[in-house]
Design an enzyme around this catalytic site. Structure first.
Site, mmCIF file in Angstrom:
data_model
loop_
_atom_site.group_PDB
_atom_site.id
_atom_site.type_symbol
_atom_site.label_atom_id
_atom_site.label_comp_id
_atom_site.label_asym_id
_atom_site.label_seq_id
_atom_site.Cartn_x
_atom_site.Cartn_y
_atom_site.Cartn_z
ATOM 1 N N ARG A 241 38.091 45.756 47.197
ATOM 2 C CA ARG A 241 36.869 46.556 47.129
ATOM 3 C C ARG A 241 36.013 46.235 48.347
ATOM 4 O O ARG A 241 35.886 45.061 48.732
ATOM 5 C CB ARG A 241 36.064 46.223 45.865
ATOM 6 N N HIS A 289 41.358 54.353 51.193
ATOM 7 C CA HIS A 289 41.424 53.857 49.805
ATOM 8 C C HIS A 289 42.641 54.417 49.061
ATOM 9 O O HIS A 289 42.506 55.188 48.090
ATOM 10 C CB HIS A 289 40.132 54.184 49.046
HETATM 11 P P1 NDP Z 1 43.170 40.924 38.426
HETATM 12 O O1 NDP Z 1 41.999 41.128 37.565
HETATM 13 O O2 NDP Z 1 44.534 40.862 37.836
HETATM 14 O O3 NDP Z 1 43.003 39.580 39.249
HETATM 15 C C1 NDP Z 1 41.846 39.132 39.816
HETATM 16 C C2 NDP Z 1 42.102 37.715 40.321
HETATM 17 O O4 NDP Z 1 40.967 37.276 41.057
HETATM 18 C C3 NDP Z 1 42.356 36.740 39.181
HETATM 19 O O5 NDP Z 1 43.444 35.919 39.516
HETATM 20 C C4 NDP Z 1 41.056 35.946 39.135
HETATM 21 O O6 NDP Z 1 41.212 34.597 38.768
HETATM 22 C C5 NDP Z 1 40.611 35.984 40.581
HETATM 23 N N1 NDP Z 1 39.169 35.809 40.706
HETATM 24 C C6 NDP Z 1 38.177 36.472 40.062
HETATM 25 N N2 NDP Z 1 36.984 36.048 40.471
HETATM 26 C C7 NDP Z 1 37.213 35.072 41.387
HETATM 27 C C8 NDP Z 1 36.383 34.248 42.175
HETATM 28 N N3 NDP Z 1 35.044 34.323 42.089
HETATM 29 N N4 NDP Z 1 36.968 33.357 43.021
HETATM 30 C C9 NDP Z 1 38.308 33.259 43.103
HETATM 31 N N5 NDP Z 1 39.163 34.027 42.389
HETATM 32 C C10 NDP Z 1 38.613 34.915 41.544
HETATM 33 O O7 NDP Z 1 43.111 42.033 39.554
HETATM 34 P P2 NDP Z 1 44.325 42.742 40.353
HETATM 35 O O8 NDP Z 1 45.089 41.712 41.092
HETATM 36 O O9 NDP Z 1 45.076 43.651 39.469
HETATM 37 O O10 NDP Z 1 43.496 43.668 41.358
HETATM 38 C C11 NDP Z 1 42.555 43.136 42.278
HETATM 39 C C12 NDP Z 1 41.631 44.239 42.732
HETATM 40 O O11 NDP Z 1 42.337 45.177 43.546
HETATM 41 C C13 NDP Z 1 41.067 45.129 41.605
HETATM 42 O O12 NDP Z 1 39.960 44.509 40.982
HETATM 43 C C14 NDP Z 1 40.681 46.384 42.345
HETATM 44 O O13 NDP Z 1 39.323 46.298 42.745
HETATM 45 C C15 NDP Z 1 41.568 46.356 43.601
HETATM 46 N N6 NDP Z 1 42.455 47.505 43.685
HETATM 47 C C16 NDP Z 1 42.451 48.232 44.841
HETATM 48 C C17 NDP Z 1 43.268 49.327 44.979
HETATM 49 C C18 NDP Z 1 43.329 50.093 46.255
HETATM 50 O O14 NDP Z 1 43.957 51.142 46.304
HETATM 51 N N7 NDP Z 1 42.715 49.631 47.320
HETATM 52 C C19 NDP Z 1 44.165 49.751 43.886
HETATM 53 C C20 NDP Z 1 44.133 48.894 42.737
HETATM 54 C C21 NDP Z 1 43.290 47.823 42.647
HETATM 55 P P3 NDP Z 1 41.542 34.063 37.277
HETATM 56 O O15 NDP Z 1 42.763 34.770 36.786
HETATM 57 O O16 NDP Z 1 41.830 32.610 37.523
HETATM 58 O O17 NDP Z 1 40.353 34.303 36.444
#
Ligand code: NDP
Length: 326
Positions: A241, A289
């Site tokens: 994002r 995007h």
């Molecule tokens: P998930 O929700 O599966 O994973 C998010 C990860 O980030 C988790 O491992 C979480 O840790 C970690 N995390 C959250 N907050 C923090 C922090 N403050 N510091 C460190 N690590 C943190 O998301 P996805 O992997 O499925 O997707 C990631 C993002 O990709 C989505 O939120 C979306 O915004 C974006 N996206 C973009 C697309 C595009 O076309 N550009 C398409 C699809 C998605 P933990 O598990 O340990 O809590």
């Protein structure tokens, strides 16, 4: 509607089937989604907003960025499914009902994001921007290839999409490190999670990839301190994002030459305004995007399973924590 009437409706649904789902998206094709869902739940009554009929029959919402106040009439809702992986546009809104919220997650979406990250990393690791520039000048510019293991790639956020990309990069032979809120164990990936190790994680990277979700904690998390902790000439890839990145700080790091280049799929403002400085920067590669999308045929199975589970009194698949924002 009175609670007695809601209970009576629910009892009728128990006998007659699942009830109805309301679909809202200005982006996704309702007919494609209806076909995909009916393959798994032929008995589900799918209604496309604003043709919602009797609202008390609607128990499920499959939505992407519905307008403010959208949920209010649907008092019998039991589940909200966000039509995408990133739930930031849903979890931040004040009118979100206190119900299970589920996100999309499917193999097709994972494969697409993996391919985007592999492409963007490999483009830098194999010096493709140099050859693109040389081609424009009609020059045969030889740069001796480096082994992939000499390129250190850091993935920030090892969730469903980030971890799939990290493991694929490791499988290809890159030196892959990951940073996350909690320790993650991934094949071939050195994992960091303690804040005090963040600097050490950044300090050696050739390429930093942002895969963090947008939450109150991560907004502008990647700012001047992160860019300055990266080695001179490092590249940056953002496929999660735009708002996770402090855009002025990114511009500054690119203009000063501290960052060697960026591949950006997401921005503070989308579409990226015509006069945005990124457009004119030779070292910025822009995609609109689309790093990953959902293919309804791939995602419908899990949405259907979530509906079945919630109908049976269980938790849905891919449930998000609205307080954490992901
Ligand atoms: P998930 O929700 O599966 O994973 C998010 C990860 O980030 C988790 O491992 C979480 O840790 C970690 N995390 C959250 N907050 C923090 C922090 N403050 N510091 C460190 N690590 C943190 O998301 P996805 O992997 O499925 O997707 C990631 C993002 O990709 C989505 O939120 C979306 O915004 C974006 N996206 C973009 C697309 C595009 O076309 N550009 C398409 C699809 C998605 P933990 O598990 O340990 O809590």
């Amino acid at each position: 509607m009175s609670s007695g009437l809601v209970q009576m409706r629910e009892a009728q649904d128990e006998e007659s089937g699942l009830g109805a789902l309301v679909f809202y998206s200005e982006f996704d094709d309702p007919a494609e989604w209806a076909d995909a869902l009916r393959a798994y739940l032929p008995e589900l009554d799918i209604r496309v907003w604003p043709e919602v009929g009797e609202v008390s029959e609607i128990h499920y919402a499959l939505v992407w960025r519905p307008p403010s106040g959208f949920f209010e009439p649907f008092e019998a809702l039991k589940l909200v499914v966000n039509l995408g992986a990133g739930v930031d546009s849903l979890t931040g809104r004040p009118d979100l009902p206190d119900l299970p919220i589920s996100r999309l997650s499917d193999a097709g979406m994972v494969a697409m994001m993996r391919s985007y990250i592999l492409f963007a990393v490999t483009r830098y690791a194999r010096d493709i921007p140099e050859f693109e520039a040389a081609k424009r000048l009609g020059e045969w510019r030889y740069i001796h290839p480096r082994p992939l293991s000499s390129t250190k790639v850091g993935i920030l956020g090892l969730g469903i999409l980030g971890s799939a990309a990290a493991e694929a990069l490791a499988w290809l032979g890159y030196d892959v490190r990951g940073f996350d809120r909690r320790e993650k164990s991934l094949k071939g990936v050195t994992s960091f999670h303690r804040e005090e190790d963040f600097g050490a994680f950044l300090g050696e990277l050739d390429i930093l990839v942002n895969m963090l979700p947008l939450t109150p904690d991560t907004r502008s998390r990647i700012g001047p301190d992160v860019f300055s902790a990266l080695p001179q000439g490092a590249k940056f890839i953002n496929a999660s994002r735009g708002e996770v990145v402090d855009e002025p700080a990114l511009l500054e790091a690119l203009s000063s030459g501290h960052l060697g280049g960026a591949t950006l799929d997401v921005f503070w403002q989308e579409p990226l305004p015509k006069d945005h400085p990124f457009w004119a920067m030779e070292n910025v590669f822009i995609t609109p995007h689309l790093a990953s999308i959902t293919v309804p045929q791939d995602a419908a199975r899990d949405v259907a399973e979530s509906i079945r589970r919630v109908h049976g009194g269980e938790r849905p698949l891919h449930e998000v924590n609205p307080k954490l924002g992901y």
